[in-house]
Write a protein that holds these residues in place. Structure first.
Motif, PDB file in Angstrom:
ATOM      1  N   GLN A 522       0.621  -1.352  -0.427  1.00  0.00           N
ATOM      2  CA  GLN A 522      -0.364  -0.206  -0.486  1.00  0.00           C
ATOM      3  C   GLN A 522       0.625   0.807   0.002  1.00  0.00           C
ATOM      4  O   GLN A 522       1.504   1.967   1.282  1.00  0.00           O
ATOM      5  CB  GLN A 522      -1.166   0.189   1.343  1.00  0.00           C
ATOM      6  N   ASP A 523       1.350   1.080  -0.932  1.00  0.00           N
ATOM      7  CA  ASP A 523       2.378   2.779  -0.918  1.00  0.00           C
ATOM      8  C   ASP A 523       1.793   4.543  -1.106  1.00  0.00           C
ATOM      9  O   ASP A 523       2.257   5.119  -1.307  1.00  0.00           O
ATOM     10  CB  ASP A 523       3.301   2.836  -3.046  1.00  0.00           C
ATOM     11  N   ASP A 524       0.429   4.518  -1.182  1.00  0.00           N
ATOM     12  CA  ASP A 524       0.083   5.611  -0.676  1.00  0.00           C
ATOM     13  C   ASP A 524       0.131   6.339   1.120  1.00  0.00           C
ATOM     14  O   ASP A 524      -0.359   7.309   1.243  1.00  0.00           O
ATOM     15  CB  ASP A 524      -1.188   6.087  -1.249  1.00  0.00           C
ATOM     16  N   ALA A 525      -0.184   5.120   1.648  1.00  0.00           N
ATOM     17  CA  ALA A 525       0.314   5.490   3.345  1.00  0.00           C
ATOM     18  C   ALA A 525       1.280   6.683   3.021  1.00  0.00           C
ATOM     19  O   ALA A 525       2.577   6.756   3.031  1.00  0.00           O
ATOM     20  CB  ALA A 525       0.188   4.543   3.849  1.00  0.00           C
ATOM     21  N   GLU A 527       3.807   5.421   4.930  1.00  0.00           N
ATOM     22  CA  GLU A 527       5.128   5.079   4.912  1.00  0.00           C
ATOM     23  C   GLU A 527       4.140   3.612   4.291  1.00  0.00           C
ATOM     24  O   GLU A 527       3.401   3.145   4.743  1.00  0.00           O
ATOM     25  CB  GLU A 527       5.812   4.805   5.936  1.00  0.00           C
ATOM     26  N   PRO A 528       4.798   3.131   3.529  1.00  0.00           N
ATOM     27  CA  PRO A 528       4.714   2.510   2.798  1.00  0.00           C
ATOM     28  C   PRO A 528       3.924   0.694   3.519  1.00  0.00           C
ATOM     29  O   PRO A 528       4.922   1.074   4.822  1.00  0.00           O
ATOM     30  CB  PRO A 528       5.901   1.489   1.975  1.00  0.00           C
ATOM     31  N   ILE A 529       2.734  -0.065   3.781  1.00  0.00           N
ATOM     32  CA  ILE A 529       2.262  -0.765   3.990  1.00  0.00           C
ATOM     33  C   ILE A 529       1.905  -2.143   3.198  1.00  0.00           C
ATOM     34  O   ILE A 529       1.822  -2.086   2.367  1.00  0.00           O
ATOM     35  CB  ILE A 529       0.882  -0.534   5.040  1.00  0.00           C
ATOM     36  N   PHE A 530       3.228  -2.761   4.010  1.00  0.00           N
ATOM     37  CA  PHE A 530       2.761  -4.102   3.022  1.00  0.00           C
ATOM     38  C   PHE A 530       1.277  -5.584   3.756  1.00  0.00           C
ATOM     39  O   PHE A 530       1.464  -5.861   4.567  1.00  0.00           O
ATOM     40  CB  PHE A 530       4.079  -5.076   3.989  1.00  0.00           C
ATOM     41  N   TRP A 531       0.899  -6.284   2.761  1.00  0.00           N
ATOM     42  CA  TRP A 531      -0.112  -6.733   3.079  1.00  0.00           C
ATOM     43  C   TRP A 531       0.274  -7.743   2.148  1.00  0.00           C
ATOM     44  O   TRP A 531       0.619  -7.916   1.458  1.00  0.00           O
ATOM     45  CB  TRP A 531      -1.480  -6.223   2.587  1.00  0.00           C
ATOM     46  N   VAL A 532      -0.449  -9.230   3.002  1.00  0.00           N
ATOM     47  CA  VAL A 532      -0.657 -10.456   2.271  1.00  0.00           C
ATOM     48  C   VAL A 532      -1.635 -11.002   3.305  1.00  0.00           C
ATOM     49  O   VAL A 532      -2.062 -11.112   4.115  1.00  0.00           O
ATOM     50  CB  VAL A 532       0.505 -10.482   2.499  1.00  0.00           C
TER      51      VAL A 532
END
Length: 547
Positions: A522-525, A527-532
């Motif tokens: 999620q690059d529009d936060a 800071e980038p947030i990773f999801w899986v």
């Protein structure tokens, strides 16, 4: 609201939290090691579906910020290979003060139940070729099931392996589905029997056939340390224990969506509450396996899915909650037809959407207005095995596809239809899933090469970065705006982040066994947030690093 988000992430960025901002803190220790670094500590509020996890630092300390643990009673659990909690732990958290819980760990009597797939592979004897075959097994189940079995080589040859081959890839323990047709570009007949024979002989050497203990010592990897401990995990439990969230994405509106790998369902999840709403996807071939693989967003906020053995791709409008389906020509709708992937992001260029077909290693292009479908079969006359696994478009809507059985990336020119191949240096690297960045560089997980791969589609340059943990088998790769590339593994339970400025990796150990597939940043936060998705754990996981 924007100011609040920035302030929140500034709070997360410190290596420790101010006392007034801490909900729960404590230390982790054992008699064998004293204070312990790299222990994953998890807190789950009673009656909640959300679990929050942090990692102990070099002083053995852990801290949960108040923003993550509302007042209530929490069950505490840990992950540290070789250890378990000395006693069940429940902690009461209030909004007025910081709670404390010092944790004592004891050694487990049998470590075999804690090994990851990669640790089993590192422990067992065998050639790299023999071990590579095990990467097919972990698609459906852990290697613990294999090594604890008691089958002989003959039983593997005549019973077990043929049965495994009869299941489709979205099968898992408790939810098997039968294959209706073999892929046309993979081994058949005697070639398949020879694979069973060789693999059966290997498996009977590493399992418990004719023995009560393994003939090899069990190896474990080191716990996280340093930068790898600066992370917060949030895990959202999903409604059914056999639900398989294969792909997880966050849309431009901040909604979390997942595809259900073993059901005709896509779901939307609320980040704040974990509440889920699901949508049924049409069944067009009732006797064929069910399940959705890819889910991707286009520039208009529409969602596109790969409907797999139901032989279609579909567009879903979140505003109307309606589906629209697109199918290949009848001659391409075979028993083996499997439309897993779809590439809609650049359809604004020419009104066309790409998809792949694993059934015969083909690529389809759908004209959304006219309904016309074009088909490419790049390996039609090949004597080798091929499997087109993913298809991704560049900014001009040219298609790039991965050959999972070899080491190639193929390109289909959107205007001429001409096909060009690019080959990674690692033979049989098995490029699997991938994403295109804003410079038209394609990032992929090299599943059997244990590397992140990159193709610069403008220059043809190719690069590879080995993931540090052995047998990592990265499934996918995605670059964020800060020049980091992320990948995940269904063998190590780790999320790996590559810094492109210094070519260094940090690997973050997930709180529990996690069958990782599609990765999403999620690059529009702020800071980038990773999801899986935890594909065999019925949960969605959010990973936030503490810079």
């Amino acid at each position: 609201m924007k100011y609040f988000l920035v302030t929140f992430f500034l709070l997360l960025s410190s290596s420790s939290f101010a006392t007034e901002n801490i909900a729960l803190q404590g230390t982790v220790k054992s008699s064998a090691e004293g204070l312990m670094e790299g222990v994953v500590v998890s807190a789950k509020r009673l009656q909640s579906t959300i679990t929050t996890s942090v990692v102990s630092n070099q002083r053995g300390e852990y801290q949960f910020p108040k923003t993550r643990l509302p007042a209530g009673s929490y069950e505490i659990s840990i992950r540290a290979v070789g250890y378990e909690l000395s006693a069940k732990k429940t902690v009461n958290i209030t909004s007025q003060q910081t709670s404390s819980a010092n944790l004592t760990l004891i050694s487990v009597k049998d470590i075999s139940g804690q090994l990851t797939n990669a640790e089993w592979m590192a422990s067992m004897p065998g050639s790299e070729r023999e071990k590579r075959a095990l990467l097919t097994c972990v698609t459906c189940h852990t290697l613990e099931r294999v090594v604890k079995s008691k089958y002989s080589s003959e039983e593997f040859l005549t019973i077990v392996l043929p049965r495994m081959q009869s299941y489709v890839n979205q099968s898992m323990p408790g939810a098997p589905q039968m294959r209706k047709g073999a892929r046309l570009m993979e081994e058949q007949g005697e070639d398949r029997v020879n694979i069973y024979r060789e693999m059966g002989e290997f498996l009977a050497q590493i399992n418990l056939h004719d023995r009560t203990r393994w003939t090899y010592p069990l190896q474990t990897f080191s716990r996280p340390s340093g930068e790898a401990t600066k992370v917060i995990y949030t895990e959202y439990g999903l409604p059914r224990p056999l639900l398989q969230p294969h792909d997880v994405i966050v849309t431009k509106t901040g909604q979390v969506w997942y595809s259900s790998f073993g059901e005709q369902i896509i779901g939307r999840m609320d980040q704040a509450t974990g509440i889920v709403k699901e949508y049924a996807v049409e069944v067009s071939k009732p006797d064929f396996p069910k399940g959705i693989l890819a889910i991707r967003e286009d520039r208009d906020g529409q969602l596109w899915i790969g409907n797999m053995y139901q032989a279609a791709i579909a567009r879903f409008d979140p505003s109307t909650e309606k589906f629209e389906y697109f199918r290949p020509a009848p001659k391409d709708n075979l028993p083996s037809t499997q439309l897993n992937q779809v590439a809609p992001y650049n359809r604004n260029i020419d009104g066309k959407v790409w998809a792949q077909n694993s059934g015969f290693a083909g690529v389809h292009r759908f004209d959304i207005k006219t309904g016309e479908v074009e088909t490419w079969t790049p390996f039609k006359d090949s004597k080798e095995q091929h499997n087109i696994y993913d298809v991704i478009s560049d900014s001009k809507n040219n298609a790039f596809f991965t050959d999972f059985r070899q080491q190639e990336i193929g390109r289909i020119d959107a205007k001429t239809g001409a096909i060009t191949f690019y080959s990674f240096p690692t033979k049989l690297a098995s490029p699997r899933r991938g994403t295109m960045d804003d410079q038209d560089r394609l990032w992929v997980g090299e599943y059997r090469g244990h590397k992140i791969g990159m193709l610069d589609t403008k220059t043809g340059e190719m690069k590879e970065w080995p993931v540090p943990t052995p047998y990592s088998a990265p499934y996918d790769a995605m670059k964020d705006r800060n020049n980091y590339v992320w990948t995940g593994s269904m063998t190590t339970d780790k999320i790996a982040r590559l810094n492109l400025q210094n070519n260094q990796f940090i690997e973050y150990l997930l709180p529990k066994s996690t069958n990782v597939r599609r990765v999403f940043v999620q690059d529009d936060a702020p800071e980038p947030i990773f999801w899986v998705g935890s594909n065999h754990g019925a949960s969605v996981i959010k990973v936030e690093t503490l810079q």
